[in-house]
Each structure stands twice: as structure tokens, then as C-alpha cells.
Design a protein around this motif. Sequence first.
Motif, mmCIF file in Angstrom:
data_model
loop_
_atom_site.group_PDB
_atom_site.id
_atom_site.type_symbol
_atom_site.label_atom_id
_atom_site.label_comp_id
_atom_site.label_asym_id
_atom_site.label_seq_id
_atom_site.Cartn_x
_atom_site.Cartn_y
_atom_site.Cartn_z
ATOM 1 N N ALA A 610 0.826 -1.215 0.000
ATOM 2 C CA ALA A 610 0.000 0.000 0.000
ATOM 3 C C ALA A 610 0.856 1.259 0.000
ATOM 4 O O ALA A 610 0.406 2.335 -0.405
ATOM 5 N N GLY A 611 2.117 1.123 0.433
ATOM 6 C CA GLY A 611 3.026 2.257 0.379
ATOM 7 C C GLY A 611 3.354 2.674 -1.043
ATOM 8 O O GLY A 611 3.876 3.766 -1.275
ATOM 9 N N PRO A 615 -5.078 2.875 -2.717
ATOM 10 C CA PRO A 615 -5.980 2.061 -1.886
ATOM 11 C C PRO A 615 -6.991 1.268 -2.718
ATOM 12 O O PRO A 615 -7.469 0.224 -2.277
ATOM 13 N N ASP A 616 -7.317 1.772 -3.918
ATOM 14 C CA ASP A 616 -8.316 1.039 -4.717
ATOM 15 C C ASP A 616 -7.678 0.030 -5.685
ATOM 16 O O ASP A 616 -8.333 -0.488 -6.588
ATOM 17 N N THR A 617 -6.393 -0.263 -5.491
ATOM 18 C CA THR A 617 -5.746 -1.312 -6.298
ATOM 19 C C THR A 617 -6.522 -2.621 -6.125
ATOM 20 O O THR A 617 -6.795 -3.039 -4.994
ATOM 21 N N ARG A 659 -6.842 -2.999 -13.059
ATOM 22 C CA ARG A 659 -8.157 -2.401 -12.865
ATOM 23 C C ARG A 659 -9.184 -3.501 -12.673
ATOM 24 O O ARG A 659 -8.928 -4.664 -12.957
ATOM 25 N N THR A 660 -10.355 -3.092 -12.206
ATOM 26 C CA THR A 660 -11.467 -4.031 -12.160
ATOM 27 C C THR A 660 -12.404 -3.676 -13.304
ATOM 28 O O THR A 660 -12.846 -2.530 -13.427
ATOM 29 N N VAL A 661 -12.664 -4.628 -14.173
ATOM 30 C CA VAL A 661 -13.536 -4.406 -15.320
ATOM 31 C C VAL A 661 -14.641 -5.450 -15.251
ATOM 32 O O VAL A 661 -14.357 -6.650 -15.269
ATOM 33 N N ALA A 662 -15.875 -4.967 -15.128
ATOM 34 C CA ALA A 662 -17.031 -5.869 -15.051
ATOM 35 C C ALA A 662 -16.823 -6.915 -13.963
ATOM 36 O O ALA A 662 -17.114 -8.105 -14.148
ATOM 37 N N GLY A 663 -16.269 -6.493 -12.850
ATOM 38 C CA GLY A 663 -16.079 -7.410 -11.721
ATOM 39 C C GLY A 663 -14.858 -8.299 -11.854
ATOM 40 O O GLY A 663 -14.585 -9.111 -10.981
ATOM 41 N N ARG A 664 -14.132 -8.165 -12.963
ATOM 42 C CA ARG A 664 -12.951 -9.012 -13.153
ATOM 43 C C ARG A 664 -11.687 -8.182 -13.008
ATOM 44 O O ARG A 664 -11.659 -7.008 -13.363
#
Length: 676
Positions: A610-611, A615-617, A659-664
Amino acid sequence: MIGLISATAAGRAGCERLAAAWPGRTVLYDDGGARPLREVVGAAFAECDRLVLFLATGAAVRLLAPHLRGKAEDPGVVTVDEAHRYAVALLGGHGGGANSLAAAVSSVLGAEPVVTTATDAVGATALDTLPYPAEGALPAVTRALLDGTPPVAFHTDTIWPLPPLPAALVPAPPAAAKKLPPQESATRKNASPEPDQGHPGEDDSPKTAATGGNETARPGGAGRTPAQTGTANDQAHPATGGNSPEADRGHPGEDDSPKTAATGGSETARPGGAGRMPGGTGTEDEEPYAVWLTDRTVAAGNTVFLRPPSLTVGVGGSRGVTREEVVTLVRSTLAEAGLAERSVTALATVDAKAAEPGIVAAAAAFGVPLLTYPADTLAAIPVPNPSAAPLAAVGTASVAEAAALAAAPGGELVAEKRKSAMATAAVARRRPRGRLAVVGLGPGARDLVTPRAVAELRRASVLVGLDQYVDQIRDLLAPGTRVLESGLGAEEERARTAVAEARAGHAVALIGSGDAGVYAMASPALAEAADDIDVVGVPGVTAALAAAALLGAPLGHDHVSISLSDLHTPWDVIERRVRAAAEADLVVTFYNPRSRGRDWQLPKALSILAGHRAPDTPVGVVHAASRPDERVAVTTLAGLDPATVDMVTVVTVGNTASRTVAGRMVTPRGYRWQAP
Ligand code: SAH
């Protein structure tokens, strides 16, 4: 007579092919449809001792039913489907000869025999399952194996890595084991001194259950197999390594004495003399049925010889020696010593002859590699017949004998040097090498076990593994496999056991979940193994990949796996690697992320990442991938609840581009043409 019956044009064509293949042995029941099929079948059933019906099994059953009298009287019946794909032994598999008829029909039509009697597949595939080339009375012995009678004895000179013997083969005591170098010396010579380096286990739960590998060994696994009678390749007992192959032999033969006249073989000499089939009370031409695993040529009738890769032939030759001269000399040297050409694994000579055309061509003629050795290597090998000529020419007093021995480490000379005008040849026999297959079973689902892994499991006569993994694949094992299972924490013991079994000459499979080389058994086993065994690795689908497939495409760019188990690795080493991965912006998959006794390591590792990451990784949490209790979640670095993570989970943390794309979860490949 074999009656042939069909009801369609395709069936008729099949009948004709069989009639042509077996002249004088078949009767074609074809009156062009003048009589109902029911009557035709009835007549054939009464007149023939075997029938082939080109009919669906259902139709055949209905037509045959009214005529059935009993096992002893009914003919053997095989049905063949319209497309000639299968030849089904429907009736009278053993006594009626339908099993072997199905095999014979199959070989003519290119069909597959379907055999369902109790000794079924064992017979049908008995010879195919043994991984050595076969020669000799194949038709007669195959028929006996298929029909289950007369009994077929299995003889071997020594331990070769074999799968468990099919039940149809009855082990007999070896005839010539004493002629071979004792197993023990080499075992001792190669005993590796170094147990005891720490390495990560496959699980770090505290060593409670069955620690120390105090063999929870359950040979054969209670009540699973007919193995308790002992198979021929089961002779030497574990761990101690190198017991004499004579130990603990099964009993030959069922109570059946050999049936009637043996077809196929004519000679009367019997292999080796020892271990004959019992019940030899019959007439002269009753020849026992046997399978011999040996490199020796023995005159014998109903015998199939399996040829182990045991012989190396050393050759020397003057410049210009012809291929014919070398080939002829090698053949006569083998023949004179009573050795089988198909057991030859290599020709060997001195480096100076590596390009001698006649020698190179001779190796090609035998279909084996030509191995060459420096003169000083050969000069250092003691041989019975050194001579001055090669010493002057190439710098060693022996080429043929020394090269044969050089190519057969730990072996012995079995044919001393013979000479022709321009060539020399000698033969050595190498020690059998056991086989250790290190097999990854994948993450859990049966269809993620690779076909190669299945083949290796079936090929092994000894299986070594963690009990819970053994349970995963028990049904895949060949009947008679000796199973040595142990509980968590016995990794080193398992590794040692597997290697010791292979050193004793067996075919061993050492199993692990996922990939057996990823945080698993391959390293301790291979750290233990010397070069006196063959090792085969079978890759498996590791947890990181099984999880990635469920999460989406998290591993689309550079990635790393890190085990968070600090039982075998100091935490500061782990932390350094996590930091490096964080700085290098690698996607990270954590194995062994959290257990009851280890709960702070995962939050600590995540905080290091996280450093360097938002946070949204995206973070993927996969529990029990491909198993019934599989759970998949895509969350974020900030949102991950460590309580959802246990020891059957992997945690995959994206990089700064994931990234998150369509839950994936998707990690871009990052090339310019695919810029975000
Ligand atoms: N050789 C194994 C890994 C052994 S280490 C492999 O290649 O997969 C044991 C760790 O692997 C477990 O703590 C867990 O983190 C992970 N693991 C193994 N099987 C898993 C599965 N089916 N689903 C999720 N994680 C798994």
C-alpha cells in the motif's frame, strides 16, 4: 468355427474383411435376408463355437436370449457396431474366448476391444502397460491373458521400474537375479549424506499429525487392491533400499494347470528353468505361458520377452571399417553371449572414433545413440582384455570393453571383447535405474489433473504423498500400487522415502498439489537424489494460475509469487522480497497467506504494498480454487478483510495499472499499442 452375421451393408463388409483375414476359420451366415435374423442367429449359435455379430448390443442380447444354455456350453459372442469402432466381448469372455476374439476382430477392423470381465482391462492391456518393448509369442500370450487361462507367469531378472503387475500376470521367482550386481553396493555408494536443510513445506501447519514420517505407510491401502499377493516389482521394501530381489515373492499360478496344446510356440526349452508354472503334469507340448523381463535370449515357446534398456555395446574399429562389419560383429557378440538386441541402449566408443563412418552408421542401424569418451577416461577403466594396438593408436589400452563400461555406470561386462578383421565389440549391462516422477496434481478439480500426470500415476508401482493429496487421486492408481502416505509436516521424510524407493529400482510417483515444484516436494526430493535414478517432472496448474483464471486476467504483466510462511524462512527475508515487489510494481500472489497461528504477516505485507499502490488497487482473494468449496472475491487493497483469508487461499494484488472491469481483475499488458 467363427460364425459371422450381419444385417446391414456395413456389417456385411465387416464380415467379409474378417472372412478374408481368417481363411478357413469362418462361416458367413448371409442368405440375403431369406430367413429372419432370429433364426439365423439361432442356427449360428448352435453350430459355431464363436460368433461375431455386426449388430447393436441391445439387438444381439434380444436375439441371443432364447438360446442361452450356460457358461460352459454357449459360444463366445462378440458384437461390432455399425461404424466398426468397437468390438464388444458380449458373452463367454473367458471360457468362450470372446475376449481374445474381440481383440482379434479389433486388430482386423481397426476397432477398439471392449472387455468387461473381472480380469478385463488387466488382460487386455497387460502387455501394453509394461513400458518395455515386447517380442516373442505375443498372440498366444495375449490370448491367454485375455481369456484368463492358462495362467501367465511373470519372471524378471532384477528390479526394473514397472507399474504394478496386472492381476493376470502371476509373479514367479527370478531365475538369474544373482547374476546381476548386487543392488546394495551401488545404493550405499550413492547414499547422499545431506538430509536436514530446512526448506519450505507445502503447508506450515504445526507438526502435529504423524510427524517424522513414521510411515503411516499403508501398503496398498486397506482393502483397495489385490496387491497383497505381492507383485513382482514390489519385492524390495522401502527405505532400507536395495533388498535382494528374491525377497517376498508372490506365489505363482492359480490352480489351473495349463490347458491344452499351446499354439504359437514350438520350442521346448524353458526360460531359465526357475519359476515354472505349477501343474506341469501335461504332455510334452504343453508349454507354460510366461512373460519375461530380461535382456537374455532364452529359447521358449509361449513366452513374451520384455526387453529392458540394459545393455551398452562398446565398439572399436580401424579407419575405414564398414557399417556391415560393425553391425555383424555386434550382432554375433550379442548372440554368442545370449543377449537381446532390443535391450541395447547405446553404442559407445572413444572420442577419436566419434566420426568414424562405419561406427556412426552402425549406431544408426541399431537405432541407438553413439556415446563417445576421451581416451584417458577409457584408459582409467579396468578391463579384462587390454591390448597394445589401441594404446598406440588412440591412447587407451581398451576401447570396446572400456567404452561399454563407461556407458553403463555401476554395471558389469557381460560379453568380453570379440574381434573381426577391423572391429572390436564388447557388451556391458548397466544397473537398472529407478524412476522418480514428481507429479503436480493441480489445484483440486479432477479435470485440471493433466493427462500426463494421470499416465505417470498409473505407471508408478509406489506412490508417495501427503495423505490428503493421495485421497484426491486414489482412484486413478493402478491396482496394486503401493501407497506410502504421511501427514502434514513429514515433507523431508516423504522426500527421502520417494528417493530411496526409486534407488531400489522402483517406479515412484511423488505427488504434490498444484505444481509439485512450487513450494512443494520437488526441491527436498531432488536435493536428496543422486544421479543414479531417472527423474521426470510433470507440471501442474499451480494455485496462482488457477486463481488468476477465476479472477480474470490479473497476471497480464510481470508478476511474482511470495510465500508468507515464516516457519522455514525468516520474516525479514520475506519482508525484503515484498518490498522489492512493491517497488518494482509487480503483481504479487501470496501463497500460505494466513493460518491460525500466523495472522499478522498478511496485513503487514499488504501495508508494504500500500506504500506504493493506491488504496483502490484490485486484490483477488481465491479460496479453494477448483474445489467444491471454491470462493472468489475481488476487492481492493484498502477493502480486504484478512479474516476472509486462510491457508487454502491465495491473495493476488494488482500492480498500479491493474483495474477491475465488469467485476474481473485485469492487468494491462502495458505495451504502447495497448496504452490505457
Ligand atoms: N504446490 C502448491 C502450493 C503449495 S503451498 C501449488 O503449486 O499450488 C500451499 C499454499 O498454496 C496454500 O497455503 C495456498 O496459499 C495455496 N493453494 C494451494 N491450493 C490452492 C487452491 N486450490 N486454492 C487456493 N490456494 C491454494
